[in-house]
Write an enzyme that holds these catalytic residues in place. Structure first.
Site, PDB file in Angstrom:
ATOM      1  N   HIS A   9      32.334  48.662  40.293  1.00 29.64           N
ATOM      2  CA  HIS A   9      32.107  47.388  40.980  1.00 29.64           C
ATOM      3  C   HIS A   9      33.255  46.410  40.707  1.00 29.64           C
ATOM      4  O   HIS A   9      33.705  45.684  41.603  1.00 29.64           O
ATOM      5  CB  HIS A   9      30.763  46.811  40.512  1.00 29.64           C
ATOM      6  CG  HIS A   9      30.470  45.456  41.051  1.00 29.64           C
ATOM      7  ND1 HIS A   9      30.652  44.304  40.305  1.00 29.64           N
ATOM      8  CD2 HIS A   9      30.018  45.047  42.267  1.00 29.64           C
ATOM      9  CE1 HIS A   9      30.308  43.261  41.036  1.00 29.64           C
ATOM     10  NE2 HIS A   9      29.915  43.677  42.227  1.00 29.64           N
TER      11      HIS A   9
ATOM     12  N   GLU B 111      36.140  47.283  42.825  1.00 25.47           N
ATOM     13  CA  GLU B 111      35.879  46.840  44.209  1.00 25.47           C
ATOM     14  C   GLU B 111      36.302  45.373  44.370  1.00 25.47           C
ATOM     15  O   GLU B 111      36.998  45.013  45.326  1.00 25.47           O
ATOM     16  CB  GLU B 111      34.391  47.010  44.511  1.00 25.47           C
ATOM     17  CG  GLU B 111      33.959  46.501  45.862  1.00 25.47           C
ATOM     18  CD  GLU B 111      32.708  45.656  45.784  1.00 25.47           C
ATOM     19  OE1 GLU B 111      32.796  44.443  46.050  1.00 25.47           O
ATOM     20  OE2 GLU B 111      31.634  46.200  45.451  1.00 25.47           O
ATOM     21  N   HIS B 112      35.923  44.541  43.403  1.00 23.24           N
ATOM     22  CA  HIS B 112      36.316  43.125  43.478  1.00 23.24           C
ATOM     23  C   HIS B 112      37.836  42.969  43.421  1.00 23.24           C
ATOM     24  O   HIS B 112      38.432  42.228  44.202  1.00 23.24           O
ATOM     25  CB  HIS B 112      35.712  42.359  42.286  1.00 23.24           C
ATOM     26  CG  HIS B 112      34.365  41.786  42.555  1.00 23.24           C
ATOM     27  ND1 HIS B 112      34.099  40.446  42.489  1.00 23.24           N
ATOM     28  CD2 HIS B 112      33.196  42.389  42.900  1.00 23.24           C
ATOM     29  CE1 HIS B 112      32.826  40.235  42.767  1.00 23.24           C
ATOM     30  NE2 HIS B 112      32.251  41.400  43.009  1.00 23.24           N
TER      31      HIS B 112
ATOM     32  N   GLU C 258      27.735  36.712  39.511  1.00 21.25           N
ATOM     33  CA  GLU C 258      27.027  37.655  40.387  1.00 21.25           C
ATOM     34  C   GLU C 258      25.897  38.348  39.610  1.00 21.25           C
ATOM     35  O   GLU C 258      24.796  38.520  40.134  1.00 21.25           O
ATOM     36  CB  GLU C 258      28.018  38.688  40.945  1.00 21.25           C
ATOM     37  CG  GLU C 258      27.396  39.592  41.989  1.00 21.25           C
ATOM     38  CD  GLU C 258      28.376  40.612  42.561  1.00 21.25           C
ATOM     39  OE1 GLU C 258      29.536  40.653  42.111  1.00 21.25           O
ATOM     40  OE2 GLU C 258      27.959  41.382  43.441  1.00 21.25           O
TER      41      GLU C 258
END
Lengths: 426, 422
Positions: A64, A67-68, A139
């Site tokens: 993740h 991905e950012h 998040e």
């Protein structure tokens, strides 16, 4: 690269091929459609945590985090470059994969080109990593306040002892604090190799032009050999970790979620696909809206529109999840357990199987109006190693006996766990 | 190629037909949208879509109705209750597949028949709804109203709008109040159903690959001999004269604080597309000023964005934050608004926003549900009802239009749901 037609029982053919670099390409032409949707995926998700070749683990939340971070390079945020093309972009990380998307109406080929570029041109610095840690921590906090998300992951930790499916996809504030630029680079090199990736383009496009665009992109990059690595998983016990757990959060309504851990894993992609479909159909025949069970639970006030029953499985994990909001979690649990136990011992009405075939066909036809839905379906089938639209063939072959046998092996009482979420006490 | 557009047709009994004939989709949508006042009876009406979705005379319970939908190739029932200004909108519809995709099974006709039964022929006993069904749906509505507070971000926004638009319809929820829902009975619900099926203004939306005969058939079935009032005209934007900022704070055991800020937009600048452009530039995307400043530069939020609600003259800003940082975020939002008002918008920024909004408009043509929503919103608010008209409005927005909005908007209300760290 020459793209070959793949039969599509729902509509015109899809085209598929593989570039010399190993990158797979699928194109779904939809003449007359205004928007073009592209999805560029890698077979690397939150569960891919241990790479065996060099013995170095992949930290929790790394997929993740990558991905950012790919959205930013030396020239700044790539989102602005998509916007200048009249396109939008986004990405999502799941248990098994990470997908980057672009959607546009005006410059589809330039947008696909940019999508290929930014995902394949990583730029990691410790300064940018430190900035992103703060954003991802926010998040994580956002998901911590989502009661349904919390119940779902609480239940996964009750089902799984070691498998990383039990961990939050975004990781924890502590785990992401350990990630640095060097770790991102090491994992990127392992998992973002073209042979581990696929591009799907759906819309009013010409397959041969997309193929030429990908060939030009891939030949300009050259391809390094894929570093030796192995995705290792620790042995996961067959049984659940604990039978029940409870959460308290500031919510108005309690929730019950009952999970069943899949104990039959592995097999060929086709075996896994058929098993997944059979279990999904069986769970739906037990708890779907057309069942007497659903009607009775609804009429007794134990469930409402939030109730759902679903099944997910991949090569190394799987689970059914049944539940929703309820004011009487104990009564609902007892009723659901009763249905599951009867089904496990063969007391299971399969009259709805014929209707299920029509339901699946209709659902796929409506979903095929959406370029996004089709693209995600094609990407998922590719990474799972099955032909697109296989479910339409498999559903015709499913028998009542197969469904009974499937439930008998899936509904192992030792694989069942329950999570109850209650409002905080005043 | 010009976009296919909805046509307005006069249907039987005052029913207004909104028809989008197209072969571009496999999906066919048939939806009756009834328009009622957002008054004291709204809780009774809010219950009706769910009550009707429980069964029909031919398929009298959830299981048999569910089975019928499965037989009809996964035909999906649409049953919602929402609000648009002073109006309550009740939607009952079906989403199915065009006949030619299922071997010419007369699926659209069968789905239309099911929808007509759903609206006009529930499983009554002696002319009354089944008492247990009414009671179950009443309890479900009460629970749903309580459960609204569980989504903390939405709760913050709803609380803000209730304060900002107090004493106007924009402060009210479409489902009504907990107190009203608790007091519902069979008579009040049956009265509400009668009004919805026979009297209140209604539009029948039909989108997809359908024939003229199918349109006429579904219109006749849904009109059912009733005579309806005509849909009402768009409503004026609510005004507030006080310039004092209204502030509210609530503390809960949350990982993240939820901040909602409401700015009042100058009503004379609301027609057209300028408000949408302003919101887009201010906080509408990952290229916007708020996203760059609050998230990318200061890492204070995962998301911080703005949206224009021109029907109520509102610019809404919302963010999920680390507890204890709301004051700083509010300061940053204020600074960015002032900068936009003082220095104006850059040409490149303006064109980026225009391109993004243009893409969204054009892409919405690919989704039948979005087409319906766009058309309905235009009819209710007096805004553009065709894609071409909306594109024209968008093309006409200038940098000074956006700057004027930034200068003219005034902070009205702030709601902070503070998390546990503070």
């Amino acid at each position: 690269m020459k793209l070959q037609p793949v039969a599509n029982p729902l509509d015109a053919a899809v085209f598929a091929g593989r570039a010399a670099s190993g990158l797979s390409v699928l194109v779904h032409p939809i003449p007359g459609r205004r928007s073009v949707f592209a999805a560029f995926g890698t077979n690397f998700g939150s569960i891919d945590r241990v790479s065996g070749a060099n013995g170095e683990p992949v930290p929790e939340g790394l997929a993740h985090f990558l991905e950012h971070k790919l959205f930013e390079d030396a020239a700044g945020d790539v989102t602005d470059r998509f916007a200048a093309l009249g396109a939008s972009t986004n990405a999502m990380t799941g248990f098994c994969g990470t997908t980057y998307i672009a959607s546009t109406v005006e410059q589809p080929e330039a947008s696909v080109d940019l999508l290929l570029d930014f995902v394949q041109d990583p730029y990691f610095t410790d300064e940018l990593v430190a900035k992103e840690q703060g954003i991802i921590a926010q998040e994580i906090g956002m998901y911590d306040d989502d009661p349904d998300w919390r119940v779902f992951f609480e239940l996964l930790t009750s089902l799984y002892a070691k498998h990383p499916v039990r961990d939050n996809i975004a990781g924890s504030v502590a785990s992401i604090a350990e990630i640095d630029a060097a770790t991102l680079r090491r994992c990127y090199d392992l998992f973002y190799h073209p042979s581990n990736m696929a591009l799907v383009v759906s819309g009013d496009v010409q397959p041969e032009r997309i193929a030429a665009l990908v060939d030009a992109d891939q030949s300009a990059r050259g391809t390094d050999a894929l570093p030796a690595h192995e995705r290792l998983l620790e042995d996961e016990p067959r049984a659940r970790v604990r039978e029940r757990s409870e959460l308290r959060l500031p919510v108005a309504r309690p929730r019950l979620l009952l999970g069943v851990k899949e104990t039959v894993l592995g097999g060929s992609p086709q075996e896994l696909g058929r098993r997944r479909l059979a279990t999904q159909v069986a769970i739906d025949l037990l708890f779907g809206r057309s069942t007497d069970t659903y009607r009775a639970l609804y009429e007794d006030g134990l469930i409402d529109e939030s109730f759902s029953a679903s099944y997910s499985s991949e090569h190394s994990f799987g689970f059914s999840m049944i539940g929703g909001e309820t004011d009487e979690p104990e009564r609902l649990e007892a009723r659901v357990r009763e249905v599951l136990e009867r089904a496990r011992t063969g007391d299971f009405d399969t009259d709805g199987l014929k209707r299920t075939r029509a339901r699946l066909t209709g659902g796929l036809l409506r979903a095929s109006d959406s370029a996004e839905s089709v693209s995600y379906g094609l990407l998922s089938a590719h990474f799972r190693g099955v032909a697109p639209f296989s479910a339409l063939d498999w559903i015709q072959q499913l028998s009542a006996d197969e469904l009974r046998a499937r439930l008998a092996e899936h509904l192992d009482p030792e694989a069942l766990s329950v999570c109850v979420l209650r409002p905080e006490e005043p | 190629m010009p976009p296919e557009e909805f046509q307005t047709l006069a249907g039987p009994g005052g029913l207004e037909i909104q028809l989008l004939p197209t072969r571009a989709f496999k999906t066919v949508i048939l939806a009756l949208v009834v328009e009622a006042p957002l008054d004291e009876q709204r809780s009774a009406r809010a219950l009706v879509p769910d009550l009707l979705s429980r069964g029909t005379a031919s398929f009298p319970d959830l299981a048999s109705l569910g089975a019928r939908c499965e037989e009809l190739f996964d035909t999906e029932l649409l049953a919602t209750c929402s609000a648009a200004g002073g109006r309550q909108l009740l939607k009952l519809g079906v989403e199915t597949v065009a006949d030619r995709w299922v071997g010419d099974v007369p699926l659209v006709a069968q789905a239309a028949e099911l929808l007509a039964e759903l609206v006009h022929a529930p499983p009554l006993v002696d002319g009354r709804f089944v008492p247990e069904h009414v009671e179950q749906e009443r309890v479900n509505l009460v629970r749903a109203l309580r459960g609204l507070d569980d989504d903390k971000g939405s709760y913050a926004v709803r609380s803000l709008l209730a304060t900002m638009h107090a004493d106007t319809p924009w402060a009210h929820h479409a489902w009504g109040t907990l107190e009203a829902a608790q007091q519902l009975d069979e008579v009040s619900v049956r009265d509400a159903w009668t009004g919805l099926r026979t009297a209140f203004p209604a539009r029948l939306f039909i989108a997809g690959d359908v024939s003229e005969a199918q349109v006429a058939d579904v219109a006749e079935r849904l009109a059912a001999g009733a005579t309806r009032e005509a849909p009402s005209a768009p409503e004026p934007v609510p005004q507030r004269t006080s310039s004092e900022v209204q502030r509210q704070r609530e503390d809960q055991d949350l990982a993240q604080s939820k901040l909602a800020m409401g700015w009042r937009l100058p009503s004379e600048l609301l027609p057209g597309a300028a408000a949408g452009m302003f919101a887009e530039i201010f906080g509408g995307s990952a290229s916007s000023r708020l996203f760059k400043r609050v998230r990318e530069q200061e890492s204070l939020a995962y998301g911080c964005g703005s949206v224009a609600l021109p029907d109520s003259g509102t610019l809404l800003v919302q963010a999920g934050l680390e507890p204890g940082t709301a004051e700083r975020v509010e300061q940053l939002v204020g600074e960015e608004r002032e900068r936009l008002a003082r220095d104006g918008v850059r040409d490149a920024e303006l064109e980026l926003a225009r391109t993004a909004l243009r893409r969204r408009l054009l892409a919405s043509q690919d989704r039948p549900g979005e087409r319906l929503h766009f058309r309905l919103r235009g009819l209710l608010t007096g805004r553009a009802t065709t894609i071409d008209a909306a594109l024209e409005q968008l093309a006409a927005v200038t940098a000074s239009d956006v700057t004027e909005l930034a200068r003219g908007c005034a902070l009205d209300s702030v709601f902070l749901l503070e998390g546990r760290a503070s």
